[in-house]
Motif scaffolding. Structure first.
Motif, PDB file in Angstrom:
ATOM      1  N   SER A  66      68.805  40.839 -94.157  1.00 19.60           N
ATOM      2  CA  SER A  66      70.086  41.221 -93.554  1.00 19.60           C
ATOM      3  C   SER A  66      71.062  41.860 -94.533  1.00 19.60           C
ATOM      4  N   LYS A  67      70.834  41.712 -95.854  1.00 20.57           N
ATOM      5  CA  LYS A  67      71.762  42.253 -96.847  1.00 20.57           C
ATOM      6  C   LYS A  67      71.003  43.002 -97.940  1.00 20.57           C
ATOM      7  N   PRO A  68      70.413  44.139 -97.592  1.00 15.16           N
ATOM      8  CA  PRO A  68      69.594  44.872 -98.578  1.00 15.16           C
ATOM      9  C   PRO A  68      70.379  45.319 -99.810  1.00 15.16           C
ATOM     10  N   GLN A  69      71.680  45.626 -99.649  1.00 10.53           N
ATOM     11  CA  GLN A  69      72.450  46.077-100.812  1.00 10.53           C
ATOM     12  C   GLN A  69      72.606  44.955-101.839  1.00 10.53           C
ATOM     13  N   GLU A  70      72.762  43.730-101.371  1.00  9.05           N
ATOM     14  CA  GLU A  70      72.837  42.601-102.311  1.00  9.05           C
ATOM     15  C   GLU A  70      71.506  42.397-103.032  1.00  9.05           C
ATOM     16  N   VAL A  71      70.425  42.678-102.345  1.00  4.46           N
ATOM     17  CA  VAL A  71      69.111  42.598-102.989  1.00  4.46           C
ATOM     18  C   VAL A  71      69.001  43.658-104.083  1.00  4.46           C
ATOM     19  N   VAL A  72      69.509  44.853-103.799  1.00  5.17           N
ATOM     20  CA  VAL A  72      69.513  45.922-104.805  1.00  5.17           C
ATOM     21  C   VAL A  72      70.277  45.475-106.045  1.00  5.17           C
ATOM     22  N   ASP A  73      71.441  44.868-105.838  1.00  4.33           N
ATOM     23  CA  ASP A  73      72.241  44.394-106.977  1.00  4.33           C
ATOM     24  C   ASP A  73      71.464  43.353-107.789  1.00  4.33           C
ATOM     25  N   ALA A  74      70.784  42.459-107.089  1.00  2.10           N
ATOM     26  CA  ALA A  74      70.014  41.412-107.778  1.00  2.10           C
ATOM     27  C   ALA A  74      68.848  42.009-108.557  1.00  2.10           C
ATOM     28  N   LEU A  75      68.211  43.031-108.002  1.00  2.00           N
ATOM     29  CA  LEU A  75      67.089  43.666-108.685  1.00  2.00           C
ATOM     30  C   LEU A  75      67.554  44.466-109.902  1.00  2.00           C
ATOM     31  N   GLN A  76      68.713  45.082-109.790  1.00  4.21           N
ATOM     32  CA  GLN A  76      69.252  45.808-110.948  1.00  4.21           C
ATOM     33  C   GLN A  76      69.574  44.843-112.084  1.00  4.21           C
ATOM     34  N   GLU A  77      70.059  43.664-111.754  1.00  5.96           N
ATOM     35  CA  GLU A  77      70.307  42.649-112.767  1.00  5.96           C
ATOM     36  C   GLU A  77      68.984  42.175-113.366  1.00  5.96           C
ATOM     37  N   ARG A  78      67.976  42.075-112.546  1.00  6.04           N
ATOM     38  CA  ARG A  78      66.662  41.636-112.993  1.00  6.04           C
ATOM     39  C   ARG A  78      66.081  42.605-114.020  1.00  6.04           C
ATOM     40  N   MET A  79      66.324  43.899-113.863  1.00  6.20           N
ATOM     41  CA  MET A  79      65.771  44.909-114.764  1.00  6.20           C
ATOM     42  C   MET A  79      66.225  44.701-116.210  1.00  6.20           C
ATOM     43  N   ARG A  80      67.389  44.074-116.392  1.00  5.65           N
ATOM     44  CA  ARG A  80      67.911  43.871-117.742  1.00  5.65           C
ATOM     45  C   ARG A  80      67.111  42.829-118.516  1.00  5.65           C
ATOM     46  N   ASN A  81      66.273  42.083-117.823  1.00  5.60           N
ATOM     47  CA  ASN A  81      65.538  40.994-118.470  1.00  5.60           C
ATOM     48  C   ASN A  81      64.087  41.352-118.785  1.00  5.60           C
ATOM     49  N   TYR A  82      63.786  42.653-118.816  1.00 11.33           N
ATOM     50  CA  TYR A  82      62.432  43.104-119.158  1.00 11.33           C
ATOM     51  C   TYR A  82      62.386  43.605-120.594  1.00 11.33           C
ATOM     52  N   ARG A  83      61.299  43.270-121.263  1.00 11.14           N
ATOM     53  CA  ARG A  83      60.996  43.844-122.575  1.00 11.14           C
ATOM     54  C   ARG A  83      59.551  44.316-122.511  1.00 11.14           C
ATOM     55  N   GLY A  84      59.390  45.584-122.218  1.00 12.31           N
ATOM     56  CA  GLY A  84      58.043  46.103-122.021  1.00 12.31           C
ATOM     57  C   GLY A  84      57.425  45.480-120.787  1.00 12.31           C
ATOM     58  N   MET A  85      56.266  44.865-120.948  1.00 12.67           N
ATOM     59  CA  MET A  85      55.570  44.237-119.831  1.00 12.67           C
ATOM     60  C   MET A  85      55.973  42.781-119.629  1.00 12.67           C
ATOM     61  N   GLU A  86      56.883  42.278-120.444  1.00 11.30           N
ATOM     62  CA  GLU A  86      57.285  40.877-120.337  1.00 11.30           C
ATOM     63  C   GLU A  86      58.628  40.765-119.626  1.00 11.30           C
ATOM     64  N   TYR A  87      58.680  39.840-118.661  1.00 13.72           N
ATOM     65  CA  TYR A  87      59.898  39.566-117.908  1.00 13.72           C
ATOM     66  C   TYR A  87      60.403  38.185-118.301  1.00 13.72           C
ATOM     67  N   PHE A  88      61.680  38.093-118.654  1.00 10.77           N
ATOM     68  CA  PHE A  88      62.284  36.854-119.115  1.00 10.77           C
ATOM     69  C   PHE A  88      63.278  36.347-118.073  1.00 10.77           C
ATOM     70  N   PRO A  89      62.816  35.548-117.121  1.00 12.78           N
ATOM     71  CA  PRO A  89      63.728  35.018-116.094  1.00 12.78           C
ATOM     72  C   PRO A  89      64.797  34.137-116.735  1.00 12.78           C
ATOM     73  N   PRO A  90      66.045  34.275-116.343  1.00 11.77           N
ATOM     74  CA  PRO A  90      67.124  33.479-116.951  1.00 11.77           C
ATOM     75  C   PRO A  90      66.891  31.982-116.853  1.00 11.77           C
ATOM     76  N   GLU A  91      66.281  31.540-115.738  1.00 19.53           N
ATOM     77  CA  GLU A  91      66.100  30.101-115.558  1.00 19.53           C
ATOM     78  C   GLU A  91      65.094  29.503-116.539  1.00 19.53           C
ATOM     79  N   ARG A  92      64.301  30.341-117.201  1.00 20.54           N
ATOM     80  CA  ARG A  92      63.298  29.816-118.131  1.00 20.54           C
ATOM     81  C   ARG A  92      63.805  29.740-119.561  1.00 20.54           C
TER      82      ARG A  92
END
Length: 466
Positions: A66-92
């Motif tokens: 129901s809120k695709p734009q909020e999903v876009v915002d969340a995914l853009q924030e997610r992109m900042r946590n990548y280093r090459g092929m490794e993803y560093f989730p904040p909760e970890r």
């Protein structure tokens, strides 16, 4: 399916069978209640999940649809946590997920969401019959450790759902990962759909034709946790089958079927065999320990003596066996030449042996030596001033009095300059002792003892979606 309540025994019976049931109750001589019989609707009997992570997942699915734009915002924030092929989730908090496609697939998901119109969600309720189908699957493959939509006996996802109701359209999404992930993390993982060329999870979560969902969540022997999301359109629960299933528990596979399924279990990862348990590594939490032979299950990485978990913490390896710091020091640690206790922390090494930093005290004036140079002449530790006072040519009146004075120097012996033992080490002996060196003039060189290196294990989650 219409259901009626028997006026005699209060049982809930399909309307088509009510006449036969009443005849049987009448033969038992049961008296009817004062209140008249009333129909029981499927909405009254199809009890929906009332709380927990399952409901949070349903809410997260509704949010994404129901809120695709909020999903876009969340995914853009997610992109900042990548280093090459490794993803560093904040909760970890520093732990990483090794991905198959890297940040590119996240951008692809963003583009997909930008072109998407808002759609109806599922509210905050999980259809019980669909959720039971998911529970059956988790009870099965959560044990075998595979990543599959098929049950161990070959039953398909649609056949599992058909046990508890009917539908006009059906689909299933499975998520695997850490118990640290919250509901939105799970849904975002499915929308990104890393490593799945068809993007089937993304399309399933965002399919506007689905109007109901049932969610189950539980343990998975390979990945840690698993969520099953059973989507449907036109769902009609089979009340009698749901009630029977709730009484009996999840559908059980025979031991033979489970053993065969576990033997052929597969995931999207193939990382060799664990050098500790010798079983295949198919994903989940994995640590890479070169001293033990490479990658191994994080759950298998335990102290040889006390069995405490070592993943993410300090450890020592001795004779290809892992130990926690305390157990290693207890069995293999160096003893202080002064106090005789095991050294755990800052230390120095000299011709007398290894010494706690706090035990490095001048034998004459009893002053702490700290980072200053010192002498071990005569088998005792002397600070610079006390050592200089004992050299030929110095005034005996300048020599400090001490009850721990070293033996007198033999007459006629050549004078010897102060022997420097270097600086005291203000760091764990495991790292600093290997760098420091003891220097001496006109005396054999004395080097700092080389201690075992303390290594921090690197934890990696090789999670996959299927």
């Amino acid at each position: 399916m219409a259901v009626m309540q028997c006026p005699r025994c209060q049982a809930e019976v399909p309307a088509a069978n009510m006449a036969l049931h009443e005849a049987r109750c009448a033969g038992k001589g049961l008296a009817p209640p004062a209140a008249p019989a009333m129909p029981v609707t499927s909405a009254m009997l199809s009890q929906r999940t009332g709380g927990g992570i399952e409901v949070e997942i349903v809410k997260a699915l509704t949010w994404a649809r129901s809120k695709p734009q909020e999903v876009v915002d969340a995914l853009q924030e997610r992109m900042r946590n990548y280093r090459g092929m490794e993803y560093f989730p904040p909760e970890r908090k520093g732990g990483c997920v090794v991905t198959k496609e890297g940040v590119g697939v996240v951008q692809e998901a963003i583009d997909y969401m930008l072109a998407l119109e808002p759609m109806d969600g599922f509210g905050s309720t999980s259809e019980e019959g669909l959720a039971l189908a998911g529970e059956d699957h988790i009870a099965d493959i959560g044990t075998t450790g595979t990543a599959s939509h098929s049950s161990s006996d070959g039953t398909t996802s649609s056949e599992r759902a058909s046990r508890y109701g009917t539908y006009s359209l059906f689909g299933e999404c499975l998520w695997y990962g850490s118990d640290l992930a919250d509901a939105r993390c799970m849904v975002l993982d499915l929308i990104v759909d890393d490593g799945v060329p068809s993007r089937g999870h993304r399309k399933g979560v965002l399919n506007p034709r689905y109007d109901s969902v049932g969610v189950a969540y539980g343990s998975h022997s390979t990945f840690g946790r698993m969520a099953s999301m059973e989507f449907a359109r036109g769902w009609e629960p089979n009340i009698m089958f749901i009630r029977s299933r709730k009484l009996a528990g999840p559908v059980k596979m025979s031991d033979k079927v489970l053993a065969e399924a576990k033997a052929r279990a597969g995931t999207q990862w193939s990382l060799g065999s664990c050098p500790i348990c010798s079983e295949s590594i198919k994903g989940g939490k994995v640590v890479d320990i070169p001293e033990l032979g490479g990658k191994l299950h994080a759950a298998c990485f335990k102290c040889t003596d006390c069995s405490c978990a070592l993943a993410g913490g300090a450890y020592r390896v001795h004779s290809r066996k892992p130990f926690c710091k305390a157990c290693f020091l207890k069995s293999y640690g160096d003893e202080c030449a002064m106090c005789g206790k095991v050294i755990d922390g800052a230390m120095v090494s000299c011709s007398l042996g290894k010494i706690h930093l706090e035990c490095l005290v001048c034998s004459s004036c009893h002053s702490p030596i700290g980072k200053n140079s010192f002498s071990t002449e005569g088998g005792v530790v002397s600070c610079q001033d006390c050592s200089a006072a004992t050299q030929p040519g110095s005034s005996t009146s300048q020599r400090p009095s001490s009850s721990r004075r070293s033996s007198p120097r033999p007459s006629g012996r050549a004078s010897r300059p102060l022997a420097s033992a270097g600086s005291a080490v203000f760091a764990p002996a495991s790292k600093a002792a290997a760098k420091a060196k003891v220097k001496a003039k006109a005396a054999p060189k004395v080097s700092m003892g080389k201690a075992k290196a303390t290594t921090m294990s690197l934890a990696m989650d090789y999670a996959s979606l299927a």
